[in-house]
Design a protein around this motif. Sequence first.
Motif, short mmCIF file in Angstrom:
data_model
loop_
_atom_site.label_atom_id
_atom_site.label_comp_id
_atom_site.label_asym_id
_atom_site.label_seq_id
_atom_site.Cartn_x
_atom_site.Cartn_y
_atom_site.Cartn_z
N ARG A 80 0.83 -1.20 0.00
CA ARG A 80 0.00 0.00 0.00
C ARG A 80 0.87 1.26 0.00
NH1 ARG A 80 -3.07 -3.25 3.43
NH2 ARG A 80 -2.05 -2.38 5.26
N ASP A 81 1.95 1.25 0.78
CA ASP A 81 2.85 2.40 0.83
C ASP A 81 3.45 2.68 -0.55
OD1 ASP A 81 2.36 2.70 3.53
OD2 ASP A 81 4.31 1.92 4.18
N VAL A 82 3.86 1.63 -1.23
CA VAL A 82 4.45 1.80 -2.56
C VAL A 82 3.41 2.35 -3.53
CG1 VAL A 82 5.43 0.55 -4.54
CG2 VAL A 82 6.25 0.08 -2.22
N LEU A 83 2.21 1.81 -3.50
CA LEU A 83 1.16 2.31 -4.38
C LEU A 83 0.81 3.76 -4.07
CD1 LEU A 83 -1.39 -0.61 -4.83
CD2 LEU A 83 -0.05 0.56 -6.59
N ASP A 84 0.78 4.11 -2.79
CA ASP A 84 0.48 5.49 -2.40
C ASP A 84 1.53 6.46 -2.91
OD1 ASP A 84 -1.82 4.64 -1.14
OD2 ASP A 84 -0.97 4.74 0.89
N ALA A 85 2.77 6.00 -3.09
CA ALA A 85 3.86 6.86 -3.56
C ALA A 85 3.88 7.01 -5.08
CB ALA A 85 5.20 6.30 -3.08
N ALA A 86 3.11 6.19 -5.78
CA ALA A 86 3.12 6.23 -7.25
C ALA A 86 2.34 7.44 -7.75
CB ALA A 86 2.52 4.95 -7.81
N PRO A 87 2.94 8.23 -8.64
CA PRO A 87 2.20 9.37 -9.19
C PRO A 87 1.00 8.92 -10.03
CG PRO A 87 4.52 9.42 -9.89
CD PRO A 87 4.31 8.18 -9.10
N ASP A 88 1.13 7.78 -10.69
CA ASP A 88 0.03 7.22 -11.49
C ASP A 88 -0.25 5.82 -10.97
OD1 ASP A 88 -1.71 6.16 -13.36
OD2 ASP A 88 -0.60 6.95 -15.09
N SER A 90 -2.78 3.81 -11.35
CA SER A 90 -3.28 2.86 -12.35
C SER A 90 -2.14 2.27 -13.17
CB SER A 90 -4.28 3.54 -13.29
OG SER A 90 -5.45 3.89 -12.57
N ALA A 91 -1.20 3.11 -13.56
CA ALA A 91 -0.05 2.63 -14.34
C ALA A 91 0.80 1.68 -13.50
CB ALA A 91 0.79 3.80 -14.85
N ALA A 92 0.98 2.01 -12.23
CA ALA A 92 1.77 1.14 -11.35
C ALA A 92 1.08 -0.21 -11.19
CB ALA A 92 1.98 1.80 -9.99
N LEU A 93 -0.23 -0.20 -10.98
CA LEU A 93 -0.97 -1.46 -10.85
C LEU A 93 -0.91 -2.26 -12.15
CD1 LEU A 93 -4.09 -0.33 -8.79
CD2 LEU A 93 -2.43 -2.08 -8.13
N ALA A 94 -1.06 -1.59 -13.28
CA ALA A 94 -1.01 -2.29 -14.58
C ALA A 94 0.37 -2.92 -14.79
CB ALA A 94 -1.33 -1.31 -15.70
N SER A 95 1.41 -2.19 -14.45
CA SER A 95 2.76 -2.73 -14.60
C SER A 95 2.97 -3.93 -13.67
CB SER A 95 3.78 -1.64 -14.29
OG SER A 95 5.08 -2.13 -14.42
N PHE A 96 2.49 -3.80 -12.45
CA PHE A 96 2.60 -4.91 -11.50
C PHE A 96 1.85 -6.14 -12.02
CE2 PHE A 96 0.58 -7.23 -7.96
CZ PHE A 96 1.72 -7.78 -7.39
#
Length: 113
Positions: A80-88, A90-96
């Motif tokens: 959750r911390d890493v996702l919260d730090a992502a500017p985008d 959706s893009a971070a989730l898609a890449s993951f």
Amino acid sequence: MPPLGDLERAIMDALWAAPEPMTAREVQDALAERELATTTVLTVLGRLERKGLLARAKDGRAHRYRPKASREEHIAELMRDVLDAAPDRSAALASFLGSVPPDDRSTLRDLLG
């Protein structure tokens, strides 16, 4: 939550694996291959307690330490911390999700559905 250092992670692993709270001496014994001084173990336990990862209870002259959360809960919080730090996000989730093996994707589908 900041990531754990190598020794912090080793101590948390020992505590997560233990069936009951451990003293500093028991943690030291569990990590005997590292040949750690008791003061080093106590310092790291104190640091982990200040970070909110451990609870400490008095047991005679010693203290017993236990994780406040399970390993899985800790990992979920890091995610959750890493996702919260992502500017985008959706893009971070898609890449993951693009990097997740098929078996894990199936598990995710089951959990979401």
